[in-house]
Design a protein around this motif. Structure first.
Motif, PDB file in Angstrom:
ATOM      1  N   HIS A 155       0.345   0.681  -1.816  1.00 53.12           N
ATOM      2  CA  HIS A 155       0.694   2.107  -1.303  1.00 53.12           C
ATOM      3  C   HIS A 155      -0.764   3.001  -1.064  1.00 53.12           C
ATOM      4  O   HIS A 155      -1.242   3.241  -2.133  1.00 53.12           O
ATOM      5  CB  HIS A 155       1.613   2.777  -1.891  1.00 53.12           C
ATOM      6  CG  HIS A 155       2.084   4.207  -1.326  1.00 53.12           C
ATOM      7  ND1 HIS A 155       2.587   5.053  -2.055  1.00 53.12           N
ATOM      8  CD2 HIS A 155       1.966   4.729  -0.135  1.00 53.12           C
ATOM      9  CE1 HIS A 155       3.080   6.182  -1.052  1.00 53.12           C
ATOM     10  NE2 HIS A 155       2.582   5.953  -0.159  1.00 53.12           N
ATOM     11  N   TRP A 156      -1.340   2.956   0.409  1.00 53.99           N
ATOM     12  CA  TRP A 156      -2.559   4.079   0.386  1.00 53.99           C
ATOM     13  C   TRP A 156      -2.163   5.153   0.939  1.00 53.99           C
ATOM     14  O   TRP A 156      -1.418   5.285   1.958  1.00 53.99           O
ATOM     15  CB  TRP A 156      -3.357   2.994   1.317  1.00 53.99           C
ATOM     16  CG  TRP A 156      -4.847   3.521   1.418  1.00 53.99           C
ATOM     17  CD1 TRP A 156      -5.902   3.381   0.827  1.00 53.99           C
ATOM     18  CD2 TRP A 156      -5.190   4.661   2.361  1.00 53.99           C
ATOM     19  NE1 TRP A 156      -6.843   4.117   1.211  1.00 53.99           N
ATOM     20  CE2 TRP A 156      -6.478   4.935   2.057  1.00 53.99           C
ATOM     21  CE3 TRP A 156      -4.632   5.435   3.515  1.00 53.99           C
ATOM     22  CZ2 TRP A 156      -7.488   5.883   2.909  1.00 53.99           C
ATOM     23  CZ3 TRP A 156      -5.242   6.282   4.142  1.00 53.99           C
ATOM     24  CH2 TRP A 156      -6.610   6.579   3.785  1.00 53.99           C
ATOM     25  N   ARG A 157      -2.813   5.850   0.045  1.00 58.69           N
ATOM     26  CA  ARG A 157      -2.685   7.430   0.828  1.00 58.69           C
ATOM     27  C   ARG A 157      -4.210   8.021   0.579  1.00 58.69           C
ATOM     28  O   ARG A 157      -5.076   7.649  -0.377  1.00 58.69           O
ATOM     29  CB  ARG A 157      -1.926   8.523   0.077  1.00 58.69           C
ATOM     30  CG  ARG A 157      -0.406   8.042   0.243  1.00 58.69           C
ATOM     31  CD  ARG A 157       0.446   9.051  -0.869  1.00 58.69           C
ATOM     32  NE  ARG A 157       0.193   8.840  -2.084  1.00 58.69           N
ATOM     33  CZ  ARG A 157       0.634   9.810  -3.004  1.00 58.69           C
ATOM     34  NH1 ARG A 157       1.279  10.852  -2.676  1.00 58.69           N
ATOM     35  NH2 ARG A 157       0.311   9.451  -4.300  1.00 58.69           N
ATOM     36  N   ALA A 158      -4.740   8.819   1.857  1.00 56.62           N
ATOM     37  CA  ALA A 158      -6.231   9.305   1.612  1.00 56.62           C
ATOM     38  C   ALA A 158      -6.349   9.978   0.324  1.00 56.62           C
ATOM     39  O   ALA A 158      -7.469   9.919  -0.041  1.00 56.62           O
ATOM     40  CB  ALA A 158      -6.240  10.123   2.711  1.00 56.62           C
ATOM     41  N   GLU A 159      -5.316  11.077  -0.320  1.00 56.41           N
ATOM     42  CA  GLU A 159      -5.753  11.570  -1.327  1.00 56.41           C
ATOM     43  C   GLU A 159      -5.895  10.771  -2.451  1.00 56.41           C
ATOM     44  O   GLU A 159      -6.180  11.289  -3.603  1.00 56.41           O
ATOM     45  CB  GLU A 159      -4.388  12.823  -1.324  1.00 56.41           C
ATOM     46  CG  GLU A 159      -3.157  12.163  -1.586  1.00 56.41           C
ATOM     47  CD  GLU A 159      -2.482  12.087  -0.499  1.00 56.41           C
ATOM     48  OE1 GLU A 159      -1.108  12.243  -0.486  1.00 56.41           O
ATOM     49  OE2 GLU A 159      -3.143  11.837   0.763  1.00 56.41           O
ATOM     50  N   THR A 160      -5.086   9.582  -2.579  1.00 56.94           N
ATOM     51  CA  THR A 160      -5.167   8.822  -3.951  1.00 56.94           C
ATOM     52  C   THR A 160      -6.102   7.645  -3.695  1.00 56.94           C
ATOM     53  O   THR A 160      -6.476   6.872  -4.888  1.00 56.94           O
ATOM     54  CB  THR A 160      -3.721   8.743  -4.416  1.00 56.94           C
ATOM     55  OG1 THR A 160      -3.185   7.959  -3.388  1.00 56.94           O
ATOM     56  CG2 THR A 160      -2.952   9.933  -4.640  1.00 56.94           C
ATOM     57  N   GLY A 161      -6.086   6.907  -2.627  1.00 60.45           N
ATOM     58  CA  GLY A 161      -6.533   5.653  -2.423  1.00 60.45           C
ATOM     59  C   GLY A 161      -5.395   4.861  -2.548  1.00 60.45           C
ATOM     60  O   GLY A 161      -4.210   5.173  -2.210  1.00 60.45           O
ATOM     61  N   LEU A 162      -5.786   3.385  -3.164  1.00 60.01           N
ATOM     62  CA  LEU A 162      -4.431   2.540  -3.196  1.00 60.01           C
ATOM     63  C   LEU A 162      -3.977   2.422  -4.344  1.00 60.01           C
ATOM     64  O   LEU A 162      -4.713   2.404  -5.754  1.00 60.01           O
ATOM     65  CB  LEU A 162      -5.262   1.171  -2.670  1.00 60.01           C
ATOM     66  CG  LEU A 162      -4.232   0.085  -2.321  1.00 60.01           C
ATOM     67  CD1 LEU A 162      -3.458   0.399  -1.183  1.00 60.01           C
ATOM     68  CD2 LEU A 162      -5.047  -1.335  -2.288  1.00 60.01           C
ATOM     69  N   ILE A 163      -2.627   2.735  -4.481  1.00 64.79           N
ATOM     70  CA  ILE A 163      -1.884   2.244  -5.574  1.00 64.79           C
ATOM     71  C   ILE A 163      -1.182   1.091  -5.667  1.00 64.79           C
ATOM     72  O   ILE A 163      -0.440   0.820  -4.496  1.00 64.79           O
ATOM     73  CB  ILE A 163      -0.839   3.473  -5.951  1.00 64.79           C
ATOM     74  CG1 ILE A 163      -1.638   4.761  -6.019  1.00 64.79           C
ATOM     75  CG2 ILE A 163      -0.113   3.219  -7.244  1.00 64.79           C
ATOM     76  CD1 ILE A 163      -0.650   5.802  -6.136  1.00 64.79           C
ATOM     77  N   THR A 164      -1.152   0.274  -6.638  1.00 61.17           N
ATOM     78  CA  THR A 164      -0.480  -1.156  -6.608  1.00 61.17           C
ATOM     79  C   THR A 164       0.638  -1.108  -7.383  1.00 61.17           C
ATOM     80  O   THR A 164       0.690  -0.797  -8.773  1.00 61.17           O
ATOM     81  CB  THR A 164      -1.403  -2.212  -6.567  1.00 61.17           C
ATOM     82  OG1 THR A 164      -2.356  -2.246  -5.689  1.00 61.17           O
ATOM     83  CG2 THR A 164      -0.497  -3.635  -6.834  1.00 61.17           C
ATOM     84  N   HIS A 165       2.058  -1.401  -6.977  1.00 59.37           N
ATOM     85  CA  HIS A 165       3.145  -1.399  -7.735  1.00 59.37           C
ATOM     86  C   HIS A 165       3.525  -2.791  -7.774  1.00 59.37           C
ATOM     87  O   HIS A 165       3.636  -3.697  -6.784  1.00 59.37           O
ATOM     88  CB  HIS A 165       4.287  -0.806  -7.071  1.00 59.37           C
ATOM     89  CG  HIS A 165       3.965   0.809  -7.025  1.00 59.37           C
ATOM     90  ND1 HIS A 165       4.240   1.695  -7.755  1.00 59.37           N
ATOM     91  CD2 HIS A 165       3.318   1.266  -5.634  1.00 59.37           C
ATOM     92  CE1 HIS A 165       4.103   2.848  -7.495  1.00 59.37           C
ATOM     93  NE2 HIS A 165       3.443   2.779  -5.950  1.00 59.37           N
ATOM     94  N   TRP A 166       4.098  -3.286  -8.943  1.00 63.81           N
ATOM     95  CA  TRP A 166       4.798  -4.851  -9.193  1.00 63.81           C
ATOM     96  C   TRP A 166       6.388  -4.350  -9.035  1.00 63.81           C
ATOM     97  O   TRP A 166       6.849  -3.499  -9.663  1.00 63.81           O
ATOM     98  CB  TRP A 166       4.506  -4.944 -10.742  1.00 63.81           C
ATOM     99  CG  TRP A 166       5.064  -6.541 -11.183  1.00 63.81           C
ATOM    100  CD1 TRP A 166       4.585  -7.489 -10.705  1.00 63.81           C
ATOM    101  CD2 TRP A 166       6.544  -6.692 -11.762  1.00 63.81           C
ATOM    102  NE1 TRP A 166       5.328  -8.676 -11.287  1.00 63.81           N
ATOM    103  CE2 TRP A 166       6.496  -8.009 -11.914  1.00 63.81           C
ATOM    104  CE3 TRP A 166       7.243  -5.708 -12.283  1.00 63.81           C
ATOM    105  CZ2 TRP A 166       7.663  -8.527 -12.483  1.00 63.81           C
ATOM    106  CZ3 TRP A 166       8.369  -6.198 -12.904  1.00 63.81           C
ATOM    107  CH2 TRP A 166       8.510  -7.547 -13.137  1.00 63.81           C
ATOM    108  N   LEU A 167       6.926  -5.098  -7.982  1.00 63.80           N
ATOM    109  CA  LEU A 167       8.070  -5.093  -7.825  1.00 63.80           C
ATOM    110  C   LEU A 167       9.101  -6.290  -8.133  1.00 63.80           C
ATOM    111  O   LEU A 167       8.969  -7.153  -7.223  1.00 63.80           O
ATOM    112  CB  LEU A 167       8.507  -4.699  -6.486  1.00 63.80           C
ATOM    113  CG  LEU A 167       9.962  -4.105  -5.988  1.00 63.80           C
ATOM    114  CD1 LEU A 167      10.280  -3.023  -6.489  1.00 63.80           C
ATOM    115  CD2 LEU A 167       9.986  -3.817  -4.254  1.00 63.80           C
ATOM    116  N   PRO A 168       9.976  -6.294  -9.122  1.00 64.58           N
ATOM    117  CA  PRO A 168      10.744  -7.620  -9.147  1.00 64.58           C
ATOM    118  C   PRO A 168      11.714  -7.599  -8.177  1.00 64.58           C
ATOM    119  O   PRO A 168      12.246  -6.810  -7.795  1.00 64.58           O
ATOM    120  CB  PRO A 168      11.344  -7.378 -10.701  1.00 64.58           C
ATOM    121  CG  PRO A 168      11.388  -5.917 -10.520  1.00 64.58           C
ATOM    122  CD  PRO A 168      10.344  -5.095 -10.064  1.00 64.58           C
TER     123      PRO A 168
END
Length: 265
Positions: A241-254
């Motif tokens: 999940h990329w947002r300009a204010e945070t950069g890239l967040i990566t989630h592990w989704l079972p």
């Protein structure tokens, strides 16, 4: 911008089990069903190699059938179980893939985050290599828009995981990749497949993560003399999940059906 990363489905011909034991096709179909239930829907789907298990035309035909369920733009790179020319032929309509040579690509038209596919596979081998030619190609690709947020995808991880029997087949000369990435702070993430497990580490001044497989998981055995093994652990995907204010967040989704939602957080 939302990107789903699937990896290592090891698709087989219809009616054939992966390693004679596991219905990898059904497991991949379950992953796609879950993908299609996500809300909001992702903007892009990427698959980080080993799309099929033996590189046969029958497997790629099955892959095309399964992939038709994906509604989003799709970017793929080959893995060591793919056959490069059969892969290229099967996805000849994917115009981001080159007509000859390694299947490197730059995809910059799907949102604010640029995706670079780096084909480090070696036909006929299970390990990969960050060759000097691949270094030169990547350097040129990154230099086109040096400030643009970027995700680099390759198949074999360019580091030692500590699982000795899979590290034999890593991407060799990973230091070359790290050196290039370190010169481009806009690289938000390096992502890999191959290892059938989720791992993360600092690499070249950014973060590197590996995706779990949609089928079996390679056993986490850190004894250097351990025998190779796999488990039917819960399969999973990664959601970037990329947002300009945070950069890239990566989630592990079972992937699967789980008790819930429960009325609390």
């Amino acid at each position: 911008m939302l990107i789903v990363q699937l990896s290592d489905p090891h698709i087989r011909p219809a009616g054939t089990l992966y390693q004679g034991r596991v219905d990898s096709n059904a497991m991949f179909r379950a992953a796609l069903e879950q993908l299609n239930q996500l809300h909001p829907q992702p903007d892009l789907v990427i698959i980080s190699g080993d799309l099929v298990d033996e590189g046969s035309p029958a497997e790629y035909a099955m892959a095309r059938e399964l992939l038709s369920e994906i509604r989003q733009p799709l970017l793929l790179i080959p893995g060591n179980h793919d056959e490069r020319e059969a892969f290229r032929h099967a996805f000849a309509d994917h115009d981001y893939l080159p007509a000859s040579g390694p299947l490197h690509f730059v995809a910059a038209g799907h949102g604010p985050l640029r995706v670079i596919g780096l084909d480090v596979t070696l036909p006929g081998e299970h390990h990969g290599d960050m060759s000097e030619a691949a270094v030169a190609w990547l350097e040129q690709a990154l230099a086109q828009e040096p400030q643009r947020p970027t995700l680099i995808m390759l198949h074999q991880p360019p580091f030692d995981s500590g699982i000795a029997y899979i590290d034999l087949y890593k991407c060799r000369n990973g230091h070359r990749l790290a050196e290039v990435v370190s010169r481009y702070p806009a690289v938000e993430r390096v992502v890999c497949g191959h290892i059938h497990r989720a791992m993360q580490l600092r690499f070249g001044g950014t973060l590197l993560c590996t995706a779990p497989s949609t089928t079996t998981a390679i056993a986490l055995r850190l004894d250097p003399n351990a025998e190779e093994a796999s488990y039917l652990e819960p399969p999973a995907m990664l959601l970037h999940h990329w947002r300009a204010e945070t950069g890239l967040i990566t989630h592990w989704l079972p992937i699967g059906a789980f008790t819930g939602p429960l009325p609390f957080a």
